[in-house]
Write an enzyme that holds these catalytic residues in place. Structure first.
Site, mmCIF file in Angstrom:
data_model
loop_
_atom_site.group_PDB
_atom_site.id
_atom_site.type_symbol
_atom_site.label_atom_id
_atom_site.label_comp_id
_atom_site.label_asym_id
_atom_site.label_seq_id
_atom_site.Cartn_x
_atom_site.Cartn_y
_atom_site.Cartn_z
ATOM 1 N N ASN A 7 -103.037 -85.113 32.972
ATOM 2 C CA ASN A 7 -103.944 -83.971 33.072
ATOM 3 C C ASN A 7 -104.746 -83.949 31.776
ATOM 4 O O ASN A 7 -104.256 -83.508 30.741
ATOM 5 C CB ASN A 7 -103.120 -82.695 33.266
ATOM 6 C CG ASN A 7 -103.997 -81.467 33.456
ATOM 7 O OD1 ASN A 7 -105.216 -81.519 33.252
ATOM 8 N ND2 ASN A 7 -103.378 -80.367 33.840
ATOM 9 N N ARG A 64 -105.219 -85.203 37.508
ATOM 10 C CA ARG A 64 -105.792 -83.939 37.928
ATOM 11 C C ARG A 64 -107.307 -84.024 37.730
ATOM 12 O O ARG A 64 -107.779 -84.360 36.647
ATOM 13 C CB ARG A 64 -105.241 -82.813 37.069
ATOM 14 C CG ARG A 64 -105.861 -81.501 37.445
ATOM 15 C CD ARG A 64 -105.745 -80.504 36.351
ATOM 16 N NE ARG A 64 -106.285 -79.241 36.804
ATOM 17 C CZ ARG A 64 -106.615 -78.275 35.984
ATOM 18 N NH1 ARG A 64 -106.456 -78.415 34.690
ATOM 19 N NH2 ARG A 64 -107.119 -77.153 36.458
ATOM 20 N N HIS A 153 -107.261 -74.086 41.501
ATOM 21 C CA HIS A 153 -105.795 -73.920 41.453
ATOM 22 C C HIS A 153 -105.140 -74.426 42.736
ATOM 23 O O HIS A 153 -104.039 -73.995 43.098
ATOM 24 C CB HIS A 153 -105.382 -72.436 41.285
ATOM 25 C CG HIS A 153 -105.613 -71.867 39.927
ATOM 26 N ND1 HIS A 153 -105.987 -70.553 39.739
ATOM 27 C CD2 HIS A 153 -105.533 -72.407 38.695
ATOM 28 C CE1 HIS A 153 -106.119 -70.320 38.446
ATOM 29 N NE2 HIS A 153 -105.853 -71.433 37.785
ATOM 30 N N ARG A 214 -112.168 -64.408 31.322
ATOM 31 C CA ARG A 214 -113.242 -64.477 32.330
ATOM 32 C C ARG A 214 -113.325 -63.146 33.071
ATOM 33 O O ARG A 214 -112.294 -62.533 33.368
ATOM 34 C CB ARG A 214 -112.962 -65.579 33.355
ATOM 35 C CG ARG A 214 -112.964 -66.970 32.789
ATOM 36 C CD ARG A 214 -112.838 -67.994 33.921
ATOM 37 N NE ARG A 214 -112.352 -69.248 33.409
ATOM 38 C CZ ARG A 214 -111.338 -69.928 33.938
ATOM 39 N NH1 ARG A 214 -110.712 -69.483 34.999
ATOM 40 N NH2 ARG A 214 -110.967 -71.065 33.400
ATOM 41 N N GLU A 330 -97.656 -77.930 38.998
ATOM 42 C CA GLU A 330 -98.856 -78.641 39.437
ATOM 43 C C GLU A 330 -98.692 -80.154 39.276
ATOM 44 O O GLU A 330 -99.162 -80.930 40.102
ATOM 45 C CB GLU A 330 -100.075 -78.127 38.665
ATOM 46 C CG GLU A 330 -100.411 -76.697 39.092
ATOM 47 C CD GLU A 330 -101.405 -75.997 38.199
ATOM 48 O OE1 GLU A 330 -100.959 -75.388 37.197
ATOM 49 O OE2 GLU A 330 -102.599 -76.034 38.475
#
Ligand code: AMP
Length: 347
Positions: A7, A64, A153, A214, A330
């Protein structure tokens, strides 16, 4: 089977090596601050070079990749053509995809004989119906510029939904869930019969929930106002929305743990706003799904903060809902995708 997962972020590289028979992590490395002043490694290449691993014993390397656009509806084995297709998506994720591509290129040079598999954050949401992924904008913005909702996600929502189905003793194909990935970045997903039918992140990961820094959903006219009346440049507006908003903007801190320890008004407001937005999405997705087998909390906040979970569940609408807390993984999901892709190649 041994699968490595990489990743690669803009200045970081996470590496995990799995034994897929036992699902055990054999090796794990996290290298941060790549390319920064005074850092140990000046490039992703040097960082990966420093990891002591025998690539000849690995069956595939999973990567990823944040944005698969409309091109990639599944994970793929990367060749030159695929890599250039992924590169065409850079404008959709200018901060993330170039770093992910760099990770693939470095791994290719280090292990040229091993299959490199790209696993996208967006593909789980490729099952969203058109009425979920379209914006009510002029149609040419979609046709010519691919402006639509993609969702992110995906590996996390996919992983926890399958784990949830197992806990419920149901097949994933007949399970309806609302999965809540609440971390520094956060998104909700409505899952019908194991498939994503709606999610809170959109064209970019900026849409939806109140996140660490955010803003999530806002009136888009605010962007115009900031430019027209306040004279902010595109880059400045980008920074406000992505880096200076959310919890950070409301109370000056983006870390839920530290915000929860405070007792002042702005910290209280930030948490209330985060919780309210989550509740609104759950309510909306309950309306879409009709039957919800469980609400599934995951991500740093979802997994660890009982306070936030309890606050969200205060809504009387959720009183009878089954609630699961599942630790996301993940990297394991990406490794699983590699196995699936390799096996389907053999079939
Ligand atoms: P993630 O991006 O998934 O790593 O999640 C990071 C977020 O999880 C941060 O806002 C952390 O403050 C939050 N978090 C982690 N542990 C806890 C905890 N025990 N209680 C509350 N928030 C937590």
């Amino acid at each position: 089977m041994r699968i490595a997962v990489i990743n690669a972020g803009s200045s970081s590289l996470k590496f995990k090596l799995f034994d897929m028979q036992t699902k055990k992590v054999l090796q794990e490395e996290l290298i941060e601050h790549i390319g920064e002043k005074g850092a140990k490694f000046s490039s992703h290449h040097d960082a990966l070079e420093s990891i002591d691993v025998d690539f000849s014993s690995i069956d595939a390397i999973g990567h990823r990749v944040v944005h698969g656009g409309e091109i990639f509806k599944e994970s793929v084995i990367v060749d030159t053509e695929i890599l250039s297709l992924i590169e065409t998506l850079n404008p959709l994720a200018p901060l993330h995809n170039p770093a992910n591509i760099e990770g693939i290129k470095v791994a290719q040079s280090k292990a040229p004989k091993i299959a490199q598999v790209a696993v996208f954050d967006t593909t789980f949401h490729a099952t969203m119906p058109k009425e979920a992924y379209m914006y009510a904008l002029p149609h040419e913005l979609y046709e010519e510029h691919k402006i639509r909702r993609y969702g992110f996600h995906g590996t996390s929502h996919s992983y926890v939904s399958k784990e949830a189905a197992k806990e419920l003793g149901q097949s994933i194909e007949s399970t309806n869930l609302i999965t809540l990935h609440l971390g520094n970045g956060a998104s909700v997903c409505a899952i019908e019969n194991g498939k994503s039918i709606d999610t809170s992140m959109g064209f970019t990961p900026l849409e939806g929930l109140v996140m660490g820094s955010r803003c999530g959903d806002i009136d888009p006219a605010i962007v115009l106002y900031m430019q027209r009346e306040m004279g902010l440049s595109v880059a400045e507006v980008d920074k406000v929305l992505n880096k200076k908003s959310g919890l950070l903007g409301i109370c000056g801190a983006n870390d839920v743990r530290s915000v929860l320890k405070r007792e002042d008004e702005s910290a209280d407001l930030a948490i209330k706003m985060l919780v309210r937005r989550v509740q609104k999405y759950i309510g909306a997705y309950m309306a879409l799904l009709g039957r919800v087998d469980a609400l599934v909390f995951t991500g740093g906040i979802g997994e660890n903060s009982e306070y936030i979970r309890e606050a969200v569940l205060q809504s009387p609408l959720f009183r009878d809902s089954k609630v699961l807390v599942i630790k996301t993984d993940e990297e394991l999901e990406i490794a699983g995708e590699c196995v699936r892709v390799l096996q389907s190649r053999k079939d």
